[in-house]
Design a protein around this motif. Structure first.
Motif, short mmCIF file in Angstrom:
data_model
loop_
_atom_site.label_atom_id
_atom_site.label_comp_id
_atom_site.label_asym_id
_atom_site.label_seq_id
_atom_site.Cartn_x
_atom_site.Cartn_y
_atom_site.Cartn_z
N GLY A 33 45.27 39.88 26.86
CA GLY A 33 44.12 39.00 26.74
C GLY A 33 42.82 39.76 26.90
O GLY A 33 42.80 40.97 27.19
N TYR A 34 41.70 39.03 26.72
CA TYR A 34 40.37 39.65 26.84
C TYR A 34 40.06 39.93 28.31
O TYR A 34 40.23 39.06 29.17
N VAL A 35 39.60 41.15 28.59
CA VAL A 35 39.21 41.54 29.94
C VAL A 35 37.77 42.01 29.92
O VAL A 35 37.44 42.96 29.20
N LYS A 36 36.93 41.34 30.68
CA LYS A 36 35.52 41.72 30.71
C LYS A 36 35.31 42.92 31.62
O LYS A 36 34.50 43.81 31.32
N HIS A 37 36.03 42.95 32.77
CA HIS A 37 35.93 44.06 33.71
C HIS A 37 37.30 44.26 34.36
O HIS A 37 38.01 43.27 34.62
N PRO A 38 37.70 45.52 34.65
CA PRO A 38 39.02 45.79 35.23
C PRO A 38 39.32 45.03 36.52
O PRO A 38 40.47 44.72 36.83
N ARG A 39 38.26 44.69 37.29
CA ARG A 39 38.50 44.00 38.55
C ARG A 39 39.10 42.60 38.35
O ARG A 39 39.58 41.98 39.30
N GLU A 40 39.05 42.10 37.12
CA GLU A 40 39.67 40.81 36.83
C GLU A 40 41.20 40.91 36.88
O GLU A 40 41.89 39.90 37.02
N VAL A 41 41.73 42.17 36.75
CA VAL A 41 43.18 42.38 36.67
C VAL A 41 43.73 43.07 37.93
O VAL A 41 44.77 42.67 38.46
N VAL A 42 43.04 44.10 38.37
CA VAL A 42 43.53 44.88 39.52
C VAL A 42 42.39 45.17 40.48
O VAL A 42 41.21 44.98 40.14
N LYS A 43 42.79 45.70 41.67
CA LYS A 43 41.78 46.15 42.64
C LYS A 43 42.25 47.47 43.23
O LYS A 43 43.43 47.85 43.15
N VAL A 44 41.32 48.20 43.81
CA VAL A 44 41.64 49.50 44.41
C VAL A 44 42.70 49.30 45.50
O VAL A 44 42.60 48.39 46.33
N GLY A 45 43.73 50.13 45.43
CA GLY A 45 44.82 50.05 46.41
C GLY A 45 46.05 49.36 45.86
O GLY A 45 47.14 49.49 46.46
N ASP A 46 45.92 48.66 44.72
CA ASP A 46 47.09 48.01 44.14
C ASP A 46 48.09 49.04 43.64
O ASP A 46 47.72 50.11 43.13
N ILE A 47 49.39 48.72 43.81
CA ILE A 47 50.46 49.54 43.24
C ILE A 47 50.86 48.86 41.92
O ILE A 47 51.21 47.68 41.90
#
Length: 364
Positions: A33-47
């Motif tokens: 899907g459309y993602v405007k910014h990576p933070r919509e999908v993951v965050k720092v520290g995610d495996i």
């Protein structure tokens, strides 16, 4: 491979695969899907678990893909959303051209402006809003652009089909004023059916803006002057139901009649004379005086009250032609006739009196 998200950038995500080895998941490879910014999908520290897309030893770069772990939702799109089927979608964005919607993650669609409603839509927010869930009909599938074309109005009966048998040119209808525009007004004749009332069809006298005559929501009687249901177009007129002032003017100022008027404007080719409020006639320069003049200003000025003769009534242009010199000529001729008639009566009276005196003397 599995790795730990160590950094988020606008263009993607850096993932540590092992100590000293990082890979990049480009923003376009985070989701189907459309993602405007990576933070919509993951965050720092995610495996995360990602698929290796490319390894560039020279540049020591590894390209990863997160969405490639999951099936491409477009693989069997025709089976899931065949043309003609009804789907439930979420509105992601509205614009002047319509609405963008999400059918499922990785499958987007658009609802063009003209497919929102059977009636004219000027504000998309009047029909749908962001995050609203609506049902729509699939009109087309575009694999190249990975987008469905959808319609809201296709799920409702077409009111124009009924209109074909309901109205015709010449019918008198009632409608409610919906919108006032510089060029006229839109009038609702029935649910989802609007007619155009052009500015020129509001009244016989000039109207600069429909707000001079109407208010939004006002009910008015109108006459259908153009009817093209196949083009979803109806044009109506208000002035067609009003008395035509030109017919009244022709009765009030017939050809050959003489009237008094005021000079309201002088131009190179003549003078405009006001007969009554809203109605001027043109006295051509050749009809101002018996003698030849090069400019109307030689004998006239604005504000002068003059007598004019109606010499032309142009139905096509709705214009009146006038003559000052012909009016003056007729007035002078009329005065001469009256003087001659008065002279004859006076002479007869004198002779009659003398004859009566002689006859009376003879009797004595």
């Amino acid at each position: 491979v599995k790795g730990k998200v160590v950094s988020l950038k606008e263009f993607g995500v850096f993932v540590e695969i092992e100590e000293g080895v990082e890979g990049l998941i480009h923003i376009s490879d985070l989701s189907w899907g459309y993602v405007k910014h990576p933070r919509e999908v993951v965050k720092v520290g995610d495996i995360v678990e990602a698929k290796v897309l490319e390894i560039d030893p020279e540049r020591r770069r590894i390209s990863l893909g997160l969405k490639q772990i999951f099936p491409d939702p477009w693989e069997n799109i025709e089976e899931k959303y065949p043309v003609g089927s009804t789907v439930r979608v979420r509105v992601n964005k509205v614009s002047t051209r319509g609405a963008l919607v999400e059918v499922e993650e990785g499958v987007e669609g658009r609802i063009p402006l003209e497919e929102l409603s059977w009636k004219r839509v000027t504000r998309v927010n009047d029909v749908v809003r962001r995050n609203q869930l609506v049902e729509a009909k699939v009109l087309a599938i575009d694999r190249e652009s990975r987008q469905l074309t959808l319609s809201l109005r296709a799920l409702r009966p077409n009111p124009w089909e009924e209109a074909q048998t309901r109205w015709q040119v010449g019918d008198i209808v009632e409608g409610k004023i919906q919108r006032l525009m510089n060029f006229g007004a839109f009038v609702e004749l029935a649910p989802e059916i609007e007619a155009l009332l052009p500015l020129s069809e509001i009244a016989w006298e000039p109207v600069k803006h429909p707000s001079q005559v109407f208010k939004k929501g006002q009910t008015v009687s109108l006459k259908i002057i153009e009817f093209k249901p196949e083009e979803q177009r109806i044009v109506v007129s208000r002035k067609a139901l009003l008395p035509d002032p030109w017919e009244i003017i022709k009765t009030r100022y017939p050809l050959g009649s003489i009237h008094e008027g005021k000079v309201v404007r002088l131009v190179d080719f003549g003078a405009f004379v006001e007969l009554e409020e809203g109605w001027d006639g043109l006295v051509h320069i050749s009809e101002i005086a018996e003698e030849r003049i090069s400019s109307p200003q030689e004998v006239l000025k604005e504000g002068d009250v003059v007598k004019v003769k109606v010499i032309k009534l142009d139905d096509a242009e709705r214009k009146i032609g006038l003559s000052i010199k012909q009016a003056l000529r007729e007035e002078e001729e009329k005065a001469r006739k009256e003087q001659t008639q008065e002279g004859k009566i006076t002479l007869g009276d004198v002779i009659g009196e003398k004859l009566a005196t002689i006859l009376n003397n003879l009797k004595k």
